[in-house]
Design a protein around this motif. Sequence first.
Motif, PDB file in Angstrom:
ATOM      1  N   ALA A   1       0.822  -1.220   0.000  1.00  0.00           N
ATOM      2  CA  ALA A   1       0.000   0.000   0.000  1.00  0.00           C
ATOM      3  C   ALA A   1       0.850   1.262   0.000  1.00  0.00           C
ATOM      4  CB  ALA A   1      -0.942  -0.001   1.202  1.00  0.00           C
ATOM      5  N   ARG A   2       2.008   1.214   0.595  1.00  0.00           N
ATOM      6  CA  ARG A   2       2.886   2.395   0.610  1.00  0.00           C
ATOM      7  C   ARG A   2       3.278   2.821  -0.806  1.00  0.00           C
ATOM      8  NH1 ARG A   2       7.038   0.891   5.454  1.00  0.00           N
ATOM      9  NH2 ARG A   2       5.518   1.144   7.148  1.00  0.00           N
ATOM     10  N   TYR A   3       3.404   1.849  -1.690  1.00  0.00           N
ATOM     11  CA  TYR A   3       3.799   2.161  -3.057  1.00  0.00           C
ATOM     12  C   TYR A   3       2.621   2.387  -3.982  1.00  0.00           C
ATOM     13  CZ  TYR A   3       8.394   0.791  -1.466  1.00  0.00           C
ATOM     14  OH  TYR A   3       9.575   0.720  -0.777  1.00  0.00           O
ATOM     15  N   VAL A   4       1.444   1.887  -3.611  1.00  0.00           N
ATOM     16  CA  VAL A   4       0.277   1.961  -4.477  1.00  0.00           C
ATOM     17  C   VAL A   4      -0.638   3.134  -4.114  1.00  0.00           C
ATOM     18  CG1 VAL A   4      -1.791   0.720  -5.237  1.00  0.00           C
ATOM     19  CG2 VAL A   4       0.353  -0.515  -4.936  1.00  0.00           C
ATOM     20  N   LEU A   5      -0.840   3.356  -2.835  1.00  0.00           N
ATOM     21  CA  LEU A   5      -1.776   4.391  -2.383  1.00  0.00           C
ATOM     22  C   LEU A   5      -1.069   5.730  -2.181  1.00  0.00           C
ATOM     23  CD1 LEU A   5      -3.758   2.371   0.320  1.00  0.00           C
ATOM     24  CD2 LEU A   5      -4.403   2.768  -2.059  1.00  0.00           C
ATOM     25  N   GLU A   6      -1.772   6.783  -2.450  1.00  0.00           N
ATOM     26  CA  GLU A   6      -1.227   8.125  -2.242  1.00  0.00           C
ATOM     27  C   GLU A   6      -1.067   8.440  -0.765  1.00  0.00           C
ATOM     28  OE1 GLU A   6      -3.249  11.227  -4.325  1.00  0.00           O
ATOM     29  OE2 GLU A   6      -3.418  10.038  -6.147  1.00  0.00           O
ATOM     30  N   SER A   7      -1.866   7.796   0.085  1.00  0.00           N
ATOM     31  CA  SER A   7      -1.808   8.066   1.522  1.00  0.00           C
ATOM     32  C   SER A   7      -0.544   7.491   2.163  1.00  0.00           C
ATOM     33  CB  SER A   7      -3.039   7.491   2.225  1.00  0.00           C
ATOM     34  OG  SER A   7      -3.060   6.084   2.108  1.00  0.00           O
ATOM     35  N   GLY A   8       0.162   6.624   1.455  1.00  0.00           N
ATOM     36  CA  GLY A   8       1.399   6.064   1.981  1.00  0.00           C
ATOM     37  C   GLY A   8       1.208   4.842   2.846  1.00  0.00           C
ATOM     38  N   GLY A   9       0.093   4.185   2.747  1.00  0.00           N
ATOM     39  CA  GLY A   9      -0.132   2.969   3.529  1.00  0.00           C
ATOM     40  C   GLY A   9      -1.393   3.055   4.353  1.00  0.00           C
TER      41      GLY A   9
END
Length: 192
Positions: free
Chosen positions: A56-64
């Motif tokens: 999620a850190r790499y996929v989401l803009e929120s960073g995880g």
Amino acid sequence: MTRVAPLPHHERELATGSGALALARIIDRAVAFACQAVILLTGIALLAILTANVVARYVLESGGFRFAQELPERLFPWFIMAGVALAVQKGGHMAVESVLSRLNRNGARLMLLVGHAIIMASYAVLAWEAFGVADIVSIETSPVLGLSSSYSYYALALGCIAVILTTFALALRVAVLGPEAMPTPDPEETGI
């Protein structure tokens, strides 16, 4: 006292057929089943949460995921305490046996039984205090999930109860079979 290669627990117990040993087997099986289930479930959950958060850190803009730090903090104590109880069952904890090895068989049996009584009493006090602290911190909650801080203390208290039960089963074996009933861990399990 020279240690000989004792029979595995189940073979010695079958040979004697004692009611105390049957009780020890029941306790061991119940504690092992519960602890292995806790380790399996919490281990899978920890792995899934941490892996998902890295992705999620790499996929989401929120960073995880915001909860990805809180949930492992609540699960890890359960994972550890279940492992502690299993290590006691298999003789995997560190021990200093310099005095024990110099005693005769009956002296070693007595020393082990006194030691087990001290361990059970100590863990009973620790479990009692952990339940008390769990009650005190129950009003504290984690910011994202709202989980109570008491869960970690319940893990400690219930882990202590598992150690007490396991130690009691070991004491029953030592009382009936002698000091040879103490488990000897496999070298590959201890890193020796």
